[in-house]
Structures are given as structure tokens and as C-alpha cells.
Design a protein around this motif. Structure first.
Motif, mmCIF file in Angstrom:
data_model
loop_
_atom_site.group_PDB
_atom_site.id
_atom_site.type_symbol
_atom_site.label_atom_id
_atom_site.label_comp_id
_atom_site.label_asym_id
_atom_site.label_seq_id
_atom_site.Cartn_x
_atom_site.Cartn_y
_atom_site.Cartn_z
ATOM 1 N N LEU A 105 -7.939 1.416 -1.079
ATOM 2 C CA LEU A 105 -7.028 0.919 -0.050
ATOM 3 C C LEU A 105 -7.656 0.955 1.342
ATOM 4 O O LEU A 105 -7.210 0.245 2.243
ATOM 5 N N HIS A 106 -8.679 1.773 1.506
ATOM 6 C CA HIS A 106 -9.339 1.896 2.814
ATOM 7 C C HIS A 106 -10.619 1.069 2.891
ATOM 8 O O HIS A 106 -11.243 1.010 3.951
ATOM 9 N N TRP A 157 -15.777 5.752 -4.045
ATOM 10 C CA TRP A 157 -14.949 5.064 -5.048
ATOM 11 C C TRP A 157 -15.651 5.064 -6.403
ATOM 12 O O TRP A 157 -15.032 5.349 -7.439
ATOM 13 N N CYS A 198 -2.345 4.864 -13.967
ATOM 14 C CA CYS A 198 -3.709 5.050 -13.457
ATOM 15 C C CYS A 198 -4.637 3.931 -13.916
ATOM 16 O O CYS A 198 -5.456 3.432 -13.134
ATOM 17 N N TYR A 221 -5.594 8.833 -9.258
ATOM 18 C CA TYR A 221 -5.061 8.162 -8.067
ATOM 19 C C TYR A 221 -6.094 8.061 -6.943
ATOM 20 O O TYR A 221 -6.075 7.105 -6.158
ATOM 21 N N LEU A 222 -7.022 9.016 -6.865
ATOM 22 C CA LEU A 222 -7.979 9.053 -5.754
ATOM 23 C C LEU A 222 -8.760 7.752 -5.567
ATOM 24 O O LEU A 222 -8.870 7.266 -4.432
ATOM 25 N N GLU A 256 -6.599 5.186 -3.867
ATOM 26 C CA GLU A 256 -6.431 5.458 -2.435
ATOM 27 C C GLU A 256 -7.699 5.078 -1.671
ATOM 28 O O GLU A 256 -7.619 4.481 -0.588
ATOM 29 N N ARG A 265 1.348 4.300 -2.759
ATOM 30 C CA ARG A 265 1.168 5.712 -2.384
ATOM 31 C C ARG A 265 2.409 6.539 -2.722
ATOM 32 O O ARG A 265 2.328 7.570 -3.383
ATOM 33 N N TRP A 268 2.835 9.648 -5.305
ATOM 34 C CA TRP A 268 3.181 10.972 -4.778
ATOM 35 C C TRP A 268 4.465 11.500 -5.409
ATOM 36 O O TRP A 268 4.551 12.681 -5.764
ATOM 37 N N SER A 305 -8.060 -1.711 -8.414
ATOM 38 C CA SER A 305 -9.058 -1.249 -7.453
ATOM 39 C C SER A 305 -10.450 -1.742 -7.826
ATOM 40 O O SER A 305 -11.247 -2.107 -6.956
ATOM 41 N N GLN A 327 0.827 -1.204 0.000
ATOM 42 C CA GLN A 327 0.000 0.000 0.000
ATOM 43 C C GLN A 327 0.860 1.252 0.000
ATOM 44 O O GLN A 327 0.626 2.187 -0.774
ATOM 45 N N TRP A 328 1.874 1.274 0.856
ATOM 46 C CA TRP A 328 2.727 2.450 0.930
ATOM 47 C C TRP A 328 3.634 2.577 -0.286
ATOM 48 O O TRP A 328 4.002 3.686 -0.695
#
Length: 227
Positions: free
Chosen positions: A49-50, A67, A117, A42-43, A46, A10, A14, A124, A6-7
Motif C-alpha cells: 500500500l505504500h 515486500w 491473506c 498482512y504485512l 500493508e 487495514r 485489524w 499485492s 486502503q483503509w
């Protein structure tokens, strides 16, 4: 997906956004739109991921709706490849492709944003389909495929809205009446054909990822290449 992965996702996005900001956006380049489009693409990644299948109804469905609203921004970046038409890659003197490094840098930026993307966006999408399967106990590939097709159709409609109506997802929150009016009036055969094209592209990417993942996994397993 593990926390480490995940990181990794990210930080990679970034750093790429920072790179685009410094080398493209601040220079006033025509391709400055890549900063906003890549960020919007990217949104949904992210948000995914949650998202967890075991979350409470309020949190899960709230994240799912967010999403779904933002997801079309991920495959939308593929349509930015049309801006490659602004480049003139052939040398008029000999008809061969020019070795202009600035041109190839612009090409790299466009393709990197589109592929990054789109591919992570497809991840995703399949992950969201997995969470829906788990919540509703819809086991098996037929259900997975139906969910992916449905979500892909929805995203293709979103791509049309973004590309031709020029409506960003945020407009739904600031100008809902105007957005809803345009959404109700947009339906016509040409629009549906475009949606079909975008759906085919996304499903091909998804199928290629699924098949490739399965083939690589099977070979690793049969040859015991990974512990």
C-alpha cells in the motif's frame, strides 16, 4: 487503490486480528498460531500500500525488498489448512457430517485467514508487478505474466523455507549466517517439486482473479450497470 479502499483493507484485517486475539489466542486454543500467521500475511499487503512506481530509487527498492521478504507469509497461510486434519467432522454413529458449531467456527477461522491473506496477497503481487512494469516501461500482458511468475516462484521458495525449515523472515535480520547456511543446503528434487506445487496453486488463484475481474468488468461495461 483509493485511500478509502486502503483503509477498508487495514481496518478489516485489524478487526479480524483483534477477533482472533480475543476469541482464539487468549483462550489458549491450538489455533492460536492464526494470530501470528495472519499478522505476518498482512504485512506485505500493508507494505504494498505504500509502494509507488514514481518513488525515488532508495525508497522504492527499499520497500520492494521488504515486500519480497515478507510476501511469502501471505500465501503461506494456505498451508495452515492442513490443520483441518485435527478436526473429526464425521459422526461415528451414522457417518454423516457433524453439526458441531465449535468445529465449524475453527473451520471458518482457518479458511478466513487463508483466503483473506492469499487473495489480498495476490493483489499485492500483481500491484508490485505493475509498478515494476511502469518503472522499466515493460508494457503488455507477456511482461506482466513473466513478472508474476517470477515473483510467485520466489514466494513458493519462501513458503518452503517457512514451512519446512521453520524460518521466519525476521530471522534474516537476527541470525543471517545460520539462515544463509540453511538456504544454501536446502536445494534438492523434492524441494523443487514442492515449490512447483505452490507455484501452481498461486498462479491458479491469480489467473482466476484476473479472468473473473475481466469478465465482471466487461459485463458491467456492456450493460452499463455501474456509473
Amino acid at each position: 487503490m483509493s485511500k478509502k479502499l486502503q483503509w477498508t483493507v487495514r481496518v478489516t484485517f485489524w478487526l479480524y486480528l483483534l477477533y482472533i486475539y480475543i476469541t482464539v489466542y487468549r483462550q489458549g486454543s491450538f489455533y492460536s498460531f492464526l494470530l501470528l500467521n495472519t499478522f505476518l500475511g498482512y504485512l506485505p499487503i500493508e507494505i504494498a500500500l505504500h509502494l509507488k512506481a514514481t518513488q525515488s530509487k532508495l525508497i522504492y527498492w527499499g520497500l520492494f525488498v521488504l515486500w519480497l521478504l515478507f510476501y511469502p507469509n501471505a500465501p503461506y497461510v494456505i498451508t495452515d489448512l492442513f490443520h483441518l486434519a485435527r478436526m473429526d467432522p464425521y459422526n461415528p454413529a451414522n457417518g454423516l457430517m457433524s453439526f458441531d458449531l465449535h468445529m465449524w467456527l475453527n473451520f471458518t477461522n482457518l479458511v478466513a485467514s487463508a483466503f483473506g491473506c492469499a487473495l489480498m496477497g495476490i493483489w499485492s503481487l500483481e500491484y508490485v508487478a505493475q509498478t515494476l512494469q511502469k518503472r522499466f516501461r515493460l508494457l503488455g500482458w507477456p511482461y506482466r505474466t513473466l513478472l508474476v511468475v517470477f515473483l510467485t516462484l520466489a514466494s513458493s521458495i519462501g513458503i518452503y523455507v517457512g514451512r519446512f525449515l521453520r524460518l521466519h523472515t525476521a530471522y534474516l535480520f537476527f541470525e543471517p549466517d545460520a539462515v544463509i547456511k540453511q538456504l544454501l543446503e536446502m536445494w534438492n528434487p523434492r524441494m523443487l517439486i514442492f515449490v512447483t506445487f505452490m507455484t501452481i496453486i498461486q498462479l491458479i488463484i491469480w489467473a482466476a482473479l484476473v479472468i473473473g475481474r475481466e469478465l465482471i468488468g466487461n459485463y458491467d461495461k456492456s450493460e452499463k450497470l455501474l456509473k
